[in-house]
Scaffold this active site. Structure first.
Site, PDB file in Angstrom:
ATOM      1  NE  ARG A  73      39.350 -50.738 -17.653  1.00 28.51           N
ATOM      2  CZ  ARG A  73      40.617 -50.289 -17.618  1.00 28.51           C
ATOM      3  NH1 ARG A  73      40.911 -49.400 -18.556  1.00 28.51           N
ATOM      4  NH2 ARG A  73      41.666 -50.167 -16.503  1.00 28.51           N
TER       5      ARG A  73
ATOM      6  N   GLY B  74      48.027 -43.987 -19.410  1.00 24.90           N
ATOM      7  CA  GLY B  74      48.667 -42.512 -18.915  1.00 24.90           C
ATOM      8  C   GLY B  74      49.685 -42.039 -19.627  1.00 24.90           C
TER       9      GLY B  74
ATOM     10  CD  GLU C 157      46.717 -42.834 -15.053  1.00 22.80           C
ATOM     11  OE1 GLU C 157      46.122 -43.704 -15.391  1.00 22.80           O
ATOM     12  OE2 GLU C 157      47.929 -42.618 -15.094  1.00 22.80           O
TER      13      GLU C 157
ATOM     14  CG  ASN D 156      43.111 -52.502 -19.199  1.00 25.77           C
ATOM     15  OD1 ASN D 156      43.778 -52.757 -17.967  1.00 25.77           O
ATOM     16  ND2 ASN D 156      44.000 -51.823 -20.086  1.00 25.77           N
TER      17      ASN D 156
HETATM   18  C1  UD1 Z   1      47.607 -47.888 -15.267  1.00 22.00           C
HETATM   19  C2  UD1 Z   1      48.503 -46.687 -14.847  1.00 22.00           C
HETATM   20  C3  UD1 Z   1      48.747 -45.886 -16.207  1.00 22.00           C
HETATM   21  C4  UD1 Z   1      49.203 -46.907 -17.324  1.00 22.00           C
HETATM   22  C5  UD1 Z   1      48.808 -48.124 -17.235  1.00 22.00           C
HETATM   23  C6  UD1 Z   1      49.568 -49.144 -17.798  1.00 22.00           C
HETATM   24  C7  UD1 Z   1      47.760 -45.766 -12.704  1.00 22.00           C
HETATM   25  C8  UD1 Z   1      47.150 -44.855 -12.081  1.00 22.00           C
HETATM   26  N1  UD1 Z   1      47.723 -45.776 -13.830  1.00 22.00           N
HETATM   27  O1  UD1 Z   1      46.388 -47.513 -15.625  1.00 22.00           O
HETATM   28  O2  UD1 Z   1      49.367 -44.594 -16.278  1.00 22.00           O
HETATM   29  O3  UD1 Z   1      49.424 -46.168 -18.422  1.00 22.00           O
HETATM   30  O4  UD1 Z   1      48.431 -48.771 -15.869  1.00 22.00           O
HETATM   31  O5  UD1 Z   1      48.877 -50.442 -18.210  1.00 22.00           O
HETATM   32  O6  UD1 Z   1      48.641 -46.329 -11.999  1.00 22.00           O
HETATM   33  N2  UD1 Z   1      45.702 -52.558  -9.351  1.00 22.00           N
HETATM   34  C9  UD1 Z   1      45.538 -53.042  -8.037  1.00 22.00           C
HETATM   35  N3  UD1 Z   1      45.079 -52.230  -6.912  1.00 22.00           N
HETATM   36  C10 UD1 Z   1      44.098 -51.109  -7.218  1.00 22.00           C
HETATM   37  C11 UD1 Z   1      44.224 -50.639  -8.846  1.00 22.00           C
HETATM   38  C12 UD1 Z   1      44.886 -51.477  -9.600  1.00 22.00           C
HETATM   39  O7  UD1 Z   1      46.293 -53.828  -7.621  1.00 22.00           O
HETATM   40  O8  UD1 Z   1      43.487 -50.517  -6.552  1.00 22.00           O
HETATM   41  C13 UD1 Z   1      46.341 -53.274 -10.232  1.00 22.00           C
HETATM   42  C14 UD1 Z   1      45.378 -53.980 -11.521  1.00 22.00           C
HETATM   43  O9  UD1 Z   1      45.076 -55.337 -10.998  1.00 22.00           O
HETATM   44  C15 UD1 Z   1      46.391 -53.851 -12.470  1.00 22.00           C
HETATM   45  C16 UD1 Z   1      47.394 -52.731 -12.305  1.00 22.00           C
HETATM   46  O10 UD1 Z   1      47.364 -52.309 -10.811  1.00 22.00           O
HETATM   47  O11 UD1 Z   1      47.005 -55.089 -12.789  1.00 22.00           O
HETATM   48  C17 UD1 Z   1      46.971 -51.476 -13.147  1.00 22.00           C
HETATM   49  O12 UD1 Z   1      45.589 -51.135 -12.781  1.00 22.00           O
HETATM   50  P1  UD1 Z   1      44.671 -50.736 -14.090  1.00 22.00           P
HETATM   51  O13 UD1 Z   1      43.468 -50.585 -13.322  1.00 22.00           O
HETATM   52  O14 UD1 Z   1      44.569 -51.588 -14.918  1.00 22.00           O
HETATM   53  O15 UD1 Z   1      45.253 -49.368 -14.490  1.00 22.00           O
HETATM   54  P2  UD1 Z   1      45.307 -48.753 -15.913  1.00 22.00           P
HETATM   55  O16 UD1 Z   1      44.038 -47.960 -15.882  1.00 22.00           O
HETATM   56  O17 UD1 Z   1      45.473 -49.642 -16.897  1.00 22.00           O
HETATM   57 CA    CA Z   2      45.823 -51.935 -17.067  1.00 23.76          CA
END
Ligand code: UD1
Ligand code: CA
Length: 446
Positions: free
Chosen positions: A15, A137, A151, A224
């Site tokens: 994003r 979420g 989510e 994001n």
């Molecule tokens: C996530 C949470 C959501 C919460 C939000 C808070 C999940 C499924 N959802 O959503 O409930 O409200 O954060 O900000 O966890 N990341 C990895 N590996 C991956 C995917 C993500 O390391 O495969 C890391 C990203 O770099 C990031 C963090 O995990 O720093 C959160 O990931 P992101 O994709 O931003 O999740 P949200 O959709 O924001």
């Molecule tokens: Ca996030």
């Protein structure tokens, strides 16, 4: 705080629409993830590891953080599975945060950790109430207790109306975490493994999940996209300015003053509008900085004044005045009580005490003795087309207006160059020269 910490930062950050990984986008002078690292360190984590993409790894390792590479990125649950597989097992607790929440305070991380250890629950999380609609979420409660997290993309109409959200900060009992991570399934819109599904899994196993509600939802803002980046920067900027003001610095217009996280300034310094203080800038007491100035990695002594000017990677002594429209750069050092005036550029120049260079000069690779007077339009011709050469100007020397000092060249103490001199040979102490090329003045000219 007795916990190891894992920072999840491998996500693609699509994003942001950027070539730069999301957590390396900068706010207030540092990449987003460094602010998170500060908070995790500040909370006293015993051991810190980050889950990163291959692309991100060098930058994070350079920050001294152990990296666990996640390729491809298959969700936050997958990220944690990989992390736990790499870390040796212990029976402690694991604090989990994301690299994209730069405003998170250390105190909140400590709170969620103590909430978990005090309750003995398998997990505790930080929730917050936010205005709807939101992409966070949602925390679904049953009989008042946390039951699961859904989510936004997977939520029903009714669940989307819940305004208590998951901030993405958790503390788990490590053994429970390992067990529930093993049970995750990608049953969701994105086909990913969600760390958030551990919550329902714990509850299904008759465990409870504590929620620490964060009163100020701005602190847990996830970044994001670039709109959220700007919003987070504004909050952080105001926090930095408030601290500066409370420590005794006057900031005349906080809305047009930009100060990086590690900048320090002394009592009764006044920062005027449209001023940027960046990097490791340190400013003494009783200074006036601005308006319209940019200081980056600058050291500034007490009572200095800098207006409409730029100072980068350089130091300015006490009582010095700079500007308007001066540019001081690349390791220049200006000693106390000197005057750097209109349209004067200093590069790597070491200037003694009480030197005056008031107008229209380029002083590069020069060493200038105390109390020398540098006339308007003086140029150190430091570049001969192949090399940068040095100019030495002695103490109390008088450099006439429009002198060109062709380096390498030395002008002795108390020597003089006449207006318009082109100096191509050394001038002895006390000697007076003029002309193009500059020659000693005859006694009758003196
Ligand atoms: C996530 C949470 C959501 C919460 C939000 C808070 C999940 C499924 N959802 O959503 O409930 O409200 O954060 O900000 O966890 N990341 C990895 N590996 C991956 C995917 C993500 O390391 O495969 C890391 C990203 O770099 C990031 C963090 O995990 O720093 C959160 O990931 P992101 O994709 O931003 O999740 P949200 O959709 O924001
Ligand atoms: Ca996030």
């Amino acid at each position: 705080m007795k916990a190891r910490a894992i920072i999840m930062a491998a996500g693609k950050g699509t994003r942001m629409k950027s070539r730069t990984p999301k957590v390396l986008h900068e706010l207030c002078g540092r990449p987003m993830i460094e602010h998170v690292l500060d908070a995790v360190r500040g909370a006293g984590a015993e051991e810190i590891a980050a889950v990163v993409s291959e692309e991100l790894r060098p930058a994070i390792e350079a920050l001294g953080v152990r990296c666990i590479v996640q390729e491809p990125q298959n969700g936050t649950g997958h990220a944690m599975q990989l992390a736990m597989a790499v870390l040796s097992a212990s029976n402690g607790q694991v604090l989990v945060a994301s690299g994209d929440m730069p405003l998170v305070p250390a105190s909140l991380l400590r709170d969620v950790t103590s909430a978990r250890s005090a309750s003995g629950a398998p997990a505790a999380l930080v929730s917050a109430r936010v205005p709807l609609p939101t992409n966070f979420g949602r925390i679904v409660r049953e009989s008042g207790r946390v039951a699961r997290i859904v989510e936004n993309a997977d939520a029903s109409e009714i669940e989307r109306a819940i305004d208590e959200v998951n901030t993405g900060i958790y503390c788990f009992d490590e053994r429970a975490l390992r067990y529930h991570l093993g049970r995750l399934k990608p049953d969701n819109k994105q086909g990913e493994l969600y760390l958030t599904d551990c919550i329902a899994s714990i509850v299904a196993d008759k465990g409870s999940v504590e929620a620490v509600i964060c009163g100020d939802s701005r602190l847990v803002m996830g970044v994001n996209n670039r709109v959220e980046l700007a919003a987070a920067r504004a909050v952080m900027q105001r926090r930095i300015l408030d601290e500066l003001m409370l420590s005794g610095v006057t900031v005349v217009d906080p809305s047009t003053t930009y100060v990086d996280a590690k900048v320090a300034a002394g009592n009764d310094t006044v920062v005027l509008p449209n001023t940027h203080l960046r990097g490791k800038t340190r400013i003494g007491a009783g200074c006036v900085i601005g308006p319209d100035s940019m200081l980056e990695n600058a050291e500034v002594g007490d009572r200095a004044q800098i207006w409409y000017s730029i100072v980068r990677d350089s130091s300015i002594g006490a009582g010095v005045t700079v500007g308007p429209f001066a540019h001081i750069r690349m390791g220049a050092q200006v000693a106390d009580d000197s005057r750097i005036g209109n349209f004067v550029e200093l590069k790597k120049t070491i200037m003694g005490k009480g030197v005056k260079a008031h107008h229209l000069s380029y002083l590069g690779d020069a060493e200038i003795g105390a109390e020398a007077n540098i006339g308007a339009g003086t140029i150190t011709c430091n570049w001969d087309g192949k090399n940068k050469n040095k100019t030495k100007i002695g103490r109390k020397a008088f450099i006439g207006s429009n002198s060109s000092l062709v380096a390498p060249v030395t002008i002795g103490d108390e020597a003089l160059t006449g207006a318009g001199s082109v100096v191509i040979r050394d001038v002895q102490a006390g000697e007076r020269v003029a002309g193009n090329p500059a020659k000693p003045l005859k006694p009758k000219d003196k």
